[in-house]
Every structure is written in C-alpha cells, then in structure tokens.
Design an enzyme around this catalytic site. Structure first.
Site, short mmCIF file in Angstrom:
data_model
loop_
_atom_site.label_atom_id
_atom_site.label_comp_id
_atom_site.label_asym_id
_atom_site.label_seq_id
_atom_site.Cartn_x
_atom_site.Cartn_y
_atom_site.Cartn_z
N SER A 65 0.80 -1.22 0.00
CA SER A 65 0.00 0.00 0.00
C SER A 65 0.84 1.28 0.00
CB SER A 65 -0.93 -0.08 1.21
OG SER A 65 -1.80 0.97 1.25
N ASP A 279 -1.59 1.30 -3.63
CA ASP A 279 -2.35 0.19 -4.22
C ASP A 279 -3.77 0.62 -4.60
OD1 ASP A 279 -3.17 0.39 -1.59
OD2 ASP A 279 -3.42 -1.76 -1.30
N GLU A 371 -12.30 6.03 6.63
CA GLU A 371 -11.29 6.47 7.57
C GLU A 371 -10.90 7.88 7.12
OE1 GLU A 371 -8.87 3.02 9.42
OE2 GLU A 371 -8.40 3.03 7.30
N PRO A 501 -1.29 2.53 19.92
CA PRO A 501 -0.16 1.92 19.21
C PRO A 501 -0.56 1.64 17.77
CG PRO A 501 -1.18 0.32 20.69
CD PRO A 501 -1.94 1.60 20.86
N SER A 502 0.32 1.95 16.82
CA SER A 502 0.01 1.66 15.42
C SER A 502 -0.04 0.15 15.21
CB SER A 502 1.10 2.27 14.54
OG SER A 502 1.15 1.60 13.31
N GLY A 503 -0.89 -0.28 14.28
CA GLY A 503 -0.96 -1.70 13.92
C GLY A 503 -0.06 -2.03 12.73
N THR A 504 0.54 -1.02 12.12
CA THR A 504 1.34 -1.27 10.92
C THR A 504 2.79 -0.79 11.04
OG1 THR A 504 0.68 0.82 9.93
CG2 THR A 504 -0.66 -1.09 9.36
N ARG A 509 0.86 6.39 17.81
CA ARG A 509 0.32 7.56 17.11
C ARG A 509 -0.37 8.48 18.11
NH1 ARG A 509 1.04 6.43 11.87
NH2 ARG A 509 0.63 4.30 11.19
P1 NG1 Z 1 -2.20 2.07 11.98
O1 NG1 Z 1 -0.77 2.01 11.64
O2 NG1 Z 1 -2.74 0.93 12.80
O3 NG1 Z 1 -2.56 3.42 12.53
C1 NG1 Z 1 -2.78 2.69 9.42
C2 NG1 Z 1 -3.88 3.70 9.26
C3 NG1 Z 1 -5.20 2.95 9.22
C4 NG1 Z 1 -5.23 1.88 8.15
C5 NG1 Z 1 -3.97 1.02 8.24
C6 NG1 Z 1 -3.82 0.04 7.10
C7 NG1 Z 1 -4.09 5.95 10.22
C8 NG1 Z 1 -4.07 6.78 11.45
N1 NG1 Z 1 -3.91 4.64 10.39
O4 NG1 Z 1 -3.00 1.94 10.60
O5 NG1 Z 1 -6.24 3.88 9.06
O6 NG1 Z 1 -5.40 2.45 6.90
O7 NG1 Z 1 -2.78 1.80 8.31
O8 NG1 Z 1 -3.34 0.59 5.93
O9 NG1 Z 1 -4.24 6.49 9.13
ZN ZN Z 2 -3.69 1.08 0.32
#
Ligand code: NG1
Ligand code: ZN
Length: 532
Positions: A65, A279, A371, A501-504, A509
């Site tokens: 992405s 993507d 989102e 906490p970010s998931g990616t 954040r």
């Molecule tokens: P994380 O890293 O969990 O905040 C980010 C985006 C999500 C979502 C995912 C997957 C923000 C704040 N967070 O997640 O909305 O799109 O990546 O791509 O934009």
């Molecule tokens: Zn994407």
C-alpha cells in the site's frame, strides 16, 4: 501423502529465516520485502486451505500500500471480496512463524482444527502492485498454491480493490460483474456515464481532474480506464510511475499526513486534485485557494459529501432506509458534529482498520464508511438494493421518484462494495459534484475542519503497553496516562486528543485537535511527551 511431499520439497525453496517472527496486522503482513519470500509461499498454502474450506475462490494481493517502495506485504481476500476473518488471521500468523521443520505440522494442525476436506478443489486469484519485489513474491504465492494442488489465476498488475472485485464476481457467479479488468472498467464507467447524464451543461473545466497516481498501480489503471469514460472525465495524471519512486513525496498518505500537495503536480487556483495511495484503495482530494492556501478534502469530507447526496436521493425517492456513517477516532470533530447535528444521521465510531468499519457498516440499510485517511466505501444491504430495484421497475413510480431511484441504482453499480477503492470513489465523488453542480470550494464549505495534528512517537518500551478502550479514544494503560491527557486537553478550547499503538508501524500515534493550529500542534506535542 504426495500432497504434503510437494509442500515439503517446495517450501525448501522459500525458507524461513530462523527466529524471524511477523504478525498478520491491520492490513496483513507488511515489512521490508527481503523478509517476505517464505511468508508469500505460506500464504499461498493458507489461501488454498481457505478455498477448500469455503468451497470458493480466495484472493491473495501482494502489496504494501502506502509504505516505501522497499517494503512489501500480503493480504488475503475472503469469498465476498471482504478481508479474511479474524480466526484465519491467527492461522496466518501461526503458519508464517513456524520454523522450517514444523511447517507441515502447523499446516496439518489448521486442517484438523478447521476440519478441511483435502479432496475439495481449490482456486486462488493472485494480484500484485508495481513494486520491484512484487513479481518474485507473487510467484512465491503461486508456488504455494500449486504445491497443494490448487488452481491459480494470476491477474498480474492490479489495484487491491480490483482483485477484491474479481473474487466477489467469481463467487457470485457474475452477479456482481464480470471477473476481468475490462469487466471492472465497463461496470464502473457505465454507471458513471449514466450518473453524469444527470449533470447538465458541464464545461471542460468542470470535467477536468488532476490525479496524483503515487507512482503506483493506480496510475497505470487510470490510463487503461480513461477511454471507457468517453471524455466525461478528463484526467490529468501526475506521478504516473514513469520517473518517480512509489509513494515518495506523493500519494494519499503523504498528502493527508503532511497536509500539503504532492510533488510534481501543477495545480491551478481552485482546481480539483486528488491523490491515490500505492495500491489505489485510498483517495484524498484537495485544492489551493486564490491566496495559495492548501485545502484538504479527506475521508471525513468524502463521507459527508456522499451521505448528504444519498440522503437527499432517499427523500426524493420516498424510501425509508436507515443511513449511517461509520468513522474512527481520527475523524475530525467538526465532521462528526455536522453529521449528527445538522444532517441528523447515525454516526458510529469503530477501532482503526477498515475491517472494523466494514463490519459496522453492514449493520445498516446504507452504511457509509471512511477512515479520515480516505479509505472507505458505501455498503447497501441486500434488502435496500431490492427495494431500490423494485421501485425502478414499478410503473407507478412518478418521474421525480424514478429519477432518484435510478440515480441510486447507478450509484450502487458505481461503488465497489467489497472494499475502499480509489478509482470507484473518485468516480463517485466526480459524479456527485457534477450532479449537484458543486466546485471543490463548495464541497469544502459544508463544514470547517478543526485544526489537527498527527504525530508518531517511537517509544523505547513495547508500544503495546498502551492499551485502549472506547474505540481507541481512551487509554486504559499505562496507569495515569489518560489522566495526564485529560489534564492537557482541558488547557485548550474545542480540544480532543488520544494515543494508540500503530498496527502497521513500530510507533505510537498521537492525535490532537483544537480551535487553532497552534493549539493542536502544542497539544499533540505535550501529549507526545507524556507518551514518551
Ligand atoms: P495504523 O498504523 O494501525 O494506525 C494505518 C492507518 C489505518 C489503516 C492502516 C492500514 C491511520 C491513522 N492509520 O494503521 O487507518 O489504513 O494503516 O493501511 O491512518
Ligand atoms: Zn492502500
């Protein structure tokens, strides 16, 4: 069994580096491409099992992405084109992290737990984005599927939402459309052309749209689609991949987070512009005013525009269908207030990640979910679609109602209901603006965003020590953090802030909004210090 013998042999060609563990996160596996070959092979295996279990075609998309070009990733797509279910995310992590000599054991464990009949046929659709690593990684997925005897269809370079669409078309036996890239262009363009017939006297300027393709797959696909739109949309493409690097200083994530225009785009005053991500499942719009000020029209503005339009059509059609907007904690406070207080629509808030929003949106007749970063779509329940179709055919429907229900019918055809889709969302927005005769400025004026700031904080400890509740709007641990945030927020007017906490990414954040940009910046900064 010969079946497993081949897995055993082929898996040696895609060995797992010892000790490496990865998690199926918010958007599948995502990391530097050099760590992913074994993951891809194993996701090929898992998709084959999922296909046997569901007796349906499953999708595997190779993409990272909006991440940098050096990264890559993989997401699994379930039969109706939706993200794979949570239980199977767990299996994905289990299989991904099995050391080489226990791979077969883990595979058999999943087969047993899910009671999978291995004599069932399997079919897996595979797609990839334009990253240099995507070709060999998608080959690893194909190897995984074939080593378990599954059939594959390699779609090659496609956007993520295109692959979701293909999977849905296949499993609904063509009811959703024809499972080809051309079928996708035909379905969307026909709906778009039908909608824009309702927009009178559009000038060439009004048909013109500047598109930033993030140097990715979206740019490629936009070029392919253009002829289908018969000049009703005149796309001026920048960051088309011919020279720049994927997502570098461009794309939807860059524009949203930096709150500025991408490099390489020549924007005239007031001109409508949009950016896809790498993507093409996200989109944001923007323009600059006569003073040179940049104005972002993000996912919240998109949700508001589309839900206003749909609500108006429902009233004109005399249809009593419940419409709801699903947001996350990142939605601008002004958008939530406008939707609830002025538009009087139901608003609900879920955790971050489209799978949560998608799920919540399924609860309503019409669920609009976005989102703030521009990832979203609209879901119409089966019952709602049926009512609309019946009204279109009913000879007693008067002209005004007929126009409205026909617009609703074309809108359903234009929207990719399987997942957020930059191309489909873009055509939807263009059609709505055209039908309502609105400029980007008119759209922006629906409500005024509260100034806001997003920051990333790298913490020494495991970021998961931060645990949240109330759709991630409040921290329950570590102790005292939420009290500190509450005290800081009280210092500012119209303020709100939260951390998660970010998931990616390996970061925490921080989000803050307040009555002025200075206050939002300062609150975000103070909260970051409390996190750190
Ligand atoms: P994380 O890293 O969990 O905040 C980010 C985006 C999500 C979502 C995912 C997957 C923000 C704040 N967070 O997640 O909305 O799109 O990546 O791509 O934009
Ligand atoms: Zn994407």
């Amino acid at each position: 069994m010969a079946q497993f013998e081949e897995v055993s042999q082929k898996s040696k060609l895609h060995p797992k580096p010892e000790g490496l563990t990865l998690q199926y996160g918010t958007a599948g596996f995502r990391t530097h491409a050099k760590h992913l070959d074994h993951i891809m092979f194993r996701m090929g295996l898992l998709a084959t099992l999922r296909s046997k279990k569901t007796k349906s075609t499953i999708g595997v998309m190779v993409t990272a992405s909006h991440n940098p070009e050096e990264d890559n990733g993989v997401k699994l797509i379930d039969p109706m084109g939706e993200m794979v279910t949570a239980a199977w995310e767990g299996y994905a992590t289990q299989l991904a992290n099995a050391e080489q000599d226990s791979l077969l054991k883990e595979l058999k464990d999943i087969i047993k737990k899910e009671d999978i009949d291995m004599s069932e046929p399997a079919s897996v659709y595979v797609g990839k984005d334009t990253r240099p690593s995507s070709a060999s990684l998608s080959q690893a997925v194909l190897d995984g599927v074939s080593s378990l005897g599954g059939k594959t269809h390699d779609y090659g370079l496609v956007t993520t939402p295109q692959l979701h669409y293909m999977v849905c078309c296949c499993n609904t036996h063509g009811c959703y459309g024809s499972p080809t890239v051309e079928g996708y262009y035909q379905k969307l363009s026909q709906a778009f052309l039908q909608l824009t017939q309702n927009a009178l006297n559009r000038t060439d300027d009004q048909k013109r749209l500047l598109v930033d393709g993030a140097n990715g797959i979206g740019a490629l696909k936009m070029r392919e689609m253009e002829p289908f739109l018969r000049s009703e949309l005149q796309v001026v493409l920048s960051n088309d991949g011919s020279s720049g690097k994927l997502n570098h200083m461009c794309g939807a994530d860059y524009v949203k987070v930096q709150q500025k225009a991408p490099q390489g785009m020549n924007m005239g005053v007031g001109e409508r512009c949009c950016s896809f991500d790498g993507d093409a499942d996200r989109i944001v719009y923007y323009y600059t005013d006569s003073k040179g000020c940049f104005h972002l029209l993000d996912g919240d503005k998109i949700a508001t525009l589309i839900s206003t339009y749909l609500k108006e059509l429902l009233t004109q059609a005399g249809l009593n269908l419940q419409i709801a907007v699903v947001q996350t904690a990142y939605a601008n406070g002004s958008s939530t207030r406008y939707l609830e207080d002025v538009m009087k629509v139901t608003v609900c808030c879920t955790k971050t990640g489209v799978k949560h929003l998608h799920h919540a949106a399924q609860e309503y007749d019409i669920g609009v979910y976005f989102e703030a970063n521009g990832h979203g779509t609209v879901l119409f329940s089966k019952a709602a679609q049926k009512q609309i179709q019946e009204l279109v055919k009913d000879p007693n429907t008067n002209d005004e109602r007929k126009r409205a229900v026909k617009l609703l019918e074309s809108t359903i055809n234009l929207i990719n209901q399987t997942v957020g889709d930059a191309i489909s969302d873009m055509l939807m927005i263009e059609a709505v603006l055209a039908i309502r005769g609105m400029s980007a400025q008119d759209w922006d004026a629906i409500y005024t965003d509260l100034p806001n700031r997003q920051l990333k904080v790298t913490v020494c400890a495991d970021r998961r020590v931060i645990d949240t509740t109330d759709a991630e709007r409040r921290a329950v641990s570590p102790e005292g953090l939420q009290d500190t945030i509450d005290t800081l927020v009280k210092k500012y007017k119209s303020a709100r802030s939260f951390v998660r906490p970010s998931g990616t990414e390996d970061v925490v954040r921080v989000y803050a909004e307040a009555d002025t940009q200075e206050s939002a910046d300062s609150l975000a900064h103070e909260v970051s210090l409390a996190v750190y």
